[in-house]
Design a protein around this motif. Structure first.
Motif, PDB file in Angstrom:
ATOM      1  N   LYS A  29      -3.981   8.981   4.119  1.00  0.00           N
ATOM      2  CA  LYS A  29      -3.438   8.503   5.392  1.00  0.00           C
ATOM      3  C   LYS A  29      -1.912   8.468   5.375  1.00  0.00           C
ATOM      4  O   LYS A  29      -1.262   8.790   6.370  1.00  0.00           O
ATOM      5  CB  LYS A  29      -3.987   7.104   5.696  1.00  0.00           C
ATOM      6  CG  LYS A  29      -3.504   6.520   7.006  1.00  0.00           C
ATOM      7  CD  LYS A  29      -4.149   5.176   7.270  1.00  0.00           C
ATOM      8  CE  LYS A  29      -3.680   4.597   8.589  1.00  0.00           C
ATOM      9  NZ  LYS A  29      -4.304   3.291   8.849  1.00  0.00           N
ATOM     10  N   TYR A  30      -1.328   8.086   4.232  1.00  0.00           N
ATOM     11  CA  TYR A  30       0.116   7.864   4.171  1.00  0.00           C
ATOM     12  C   TYR A  30       0.899   8.869   3.331  1.00  0.00           C
ATOM     13  O   TYR A  30       2.125   8.842   3.326  1.00  0.00           O
ATOM     14  CB  TYR A  30       0.401   6.456   3.629  1.00  0.00           C
ATOM     15  CG  TYR A  30      -0.134   5.363   4.495  1.00  0.00           C
ATOM     16  CD1 TYR A  30       0.352   5.173   5.780  1.00  0.00           C
ATOM     17  CD2 TYR A  30      -1.124   4.509   4.035  1.00  0.00           C
ATOM     18  CE1 TYR A  30      -0.139   4.164   6.587  1.00  0.00           C
ATOM     19  CE2 TYR A  30      -1.621   3.492   4.839  1.00  0.00           C
ATOM     20  CZ  TYR A  30      -1.122   3.320   6.117  1.00  0.00           C
ATOM     21  OH  TYR A  30      -1.602   2.314   6.909  1.00  0.00           O
ATOM     22  N   VAL A  81       1.106   4.304  -2.756  1.00  0.00           N
ATOM     23  CA  VAL A  81       0.983   5.729  -2.426  1.00  0.00           C
ATOM     24  C   VAL A  81       2.095   6.511  -3.119  1.00  0.00           C
ATOM     25  O   VAL A  81       1.857   7.577  -3.698  1.00  0.00           O
ATOM     26  CB  VAL A  81       1.005   5.959  -0.896  1.00  0.00           C
ATOM     27  CG1 VAL A  81       1.159   7.441  -0.563  1.00  0.00           C
ATOM     28  CG2 VAL A  81      -0.253   5.394  -0.255  1.00  0.00           C
ATOM     29  N   VAL A 122       0.829  -1.204   0.000  1.00  0.00           N
ATOM     30  CA  VAL A 122       0.000   0.000   0.000  1.00  0.00           C
ATOM     31  C   VAL A 122       0.868   1.261   0.000  1.00  0.00           C
ATOM     32  O   VAL A 122       0.553   2.244  -0.671  1.00  0.00           O
ATOM     33  CB  VAL A 122      -1.013   0.016   1.174  1.00  0.00           C
ATOM     34  CG1 VAL A 122      -0.307   0.128   2.523  1.00  0.00           C
ATOM     35  CG2 VAL A 122      -2.006   1.152   1.003  1.00  0.00           C
ATOM     36  N   SER A 142      -8.682   7.233   0.830  1.00  0.00           N
ATOM     37  CA  SER A 142      -8.355   7.387   2.251  1.00  0.00           C
ATOM     38  C   SER A 142      -6.962   6.829   2.570  1.00  0.00           C
ATOM     39  O   SER A 142      -6.236   7.396   3.379  1.00  0.00           O
ATOM     40  CB  SER A 142      -9.418   6.743   3.140  1.00  0.00           C
ATOM     41  OG  SER A 142      -9.486   5.361   2.916  1.00  0.00           O
ATOM     42  N   SER A 143      -6.577   5.728   1.905  1.00  0.00           N
ATOM     43  CA  SER A 143      -5.216   5.201   2.095  1.00  0.00           C
ATOM     44  C   SER A 143      -4.184   6.202   1.606  1.00  0.00           C
ATOM     45  O   SER A 143      -3.148   6.406   2.245  1.00  0.00           O
ATOM     46  CB  SER A 143      -5.039   3.876   1.353  1.00  0.00           C
ATOM     47  OG  SER A 143      -5.796   2.870   1.950  1.00  0.00           O
ATOM     48  N   ILE A 193      -5.602   1.708  -4.899  1.00  0.00           N
ATOM     49  CA  ILE A 193      -5.774   1.947  -3.468  1.00  0.00           C
ATOM     50  C   ILE A 193      -6.968   2.878  -3.273  1.00  0.00           C
ATOM     51  O   ILE A 193      -7.443   3.502  -4.221  1.00  0.00           O
ATOM     52  CB  ILE A 193      -4.522   2.573  -2.804  1.00  0.00           C
ATOM     53  CG1 ILE A 193      -4.146   3.906  -3.462  1.00  0.00           C
ATOM     54  CG2 ILE A 193      -3.372   1.593  -2.792  1.00  0.00           C
ATOM     55  CD1 ILE A 193      -3.039   4.671  -2.765  1.00  0.00           C
ATOM     56  N   SER A 194      -7.424   2.988  -2.037  1.00  0.00           N
ATOM     57  CA  SER A 194      -8.512   3.919  -1.747  1.00  0.00           C
ATOM     58  C   SER A 194      -7.935   5.322  -1.559  1.00  0.00           C
ATOM     59  O   SER A 194      -6.750   5.485  -1.258  1.00  0.00           O
ATOM     60  CB  SER A 194      -9.249   3.495  -0.477  1.00  0.00           C
ATOM     61  OG  SER A 194      -8.398   3.642   0.648  1.00  0.00           O
TER      62      SER A 194
END
Length: 147
Positions: free
Chosen positions: A53-54, A22, A18, A49-50, A46-47
């Protein structure tokens, strides 16, 4: 208590998928191959939100070293011209060599400590380190400091 940031240098194979996605999504956005975060997230799988998040916690090694000094230690075979080839790789990537310390070879292996200044004109630092690491005769390479 102040929030202290810790940084780690890890090989790509140790990074969760993941996080690699990103990085790829950020590259797509930076190169304008996609216009939105949603498009980038969809393209790499990926979403959104992922991504969010990163996104501030992962970046390619080269993106955060311009203007820094890297010190790495390597063990290398005692072969004529090998040190010259390592230094040539650093020069090819337009980094500035600050210090060199090589031990007297023992059992055909020398330890080299090399400090390199990463300049604005320096190419991909990850590729430079990989080129050194994969050079025949280099047995071990480890980044020991980034200042």
């Amino acid at each position: 208590m102040p929030d202290k940031k810790k940084y780690f240098v890890v090989r790509e194979k140790a990074v969760p998928e993941v996080l690699l996605k990103v990085v790829e999504a950020k590259r797509l956005l930076d190169t304008r191959r996609v216009a939105t975060v949603q498009e980038a997230a969809d393209q790499v799988g990926i979403s959104r939100s992922s991504f969010y998040k990163y996104k501030d916690d992962i970046f390619p090694f080269r993106d955060n070293v311009k203007g820094k000094t890297l010190t790495f230690v390597m063990q290398m075979c005692d072969e004529q011209g090998l040190l010259s080839e390592v230094l040539h790789i650093v020069a090819d990537y337009k980094a500035n060599i600050l210090t060199i310390h090589q031990s007297i070879p023992t059992n055909g292996v020398a330890t080299l400590t090399l400090s390199v200044e990463v300049l604005p004109a320096t190419g991909d630092v990850s590729a430079m380190i990989e080129a050194i690491e994969h050079r025949e005769g280099i047995q071990y390479l480890k980044i020991v400091a980034r200042e």
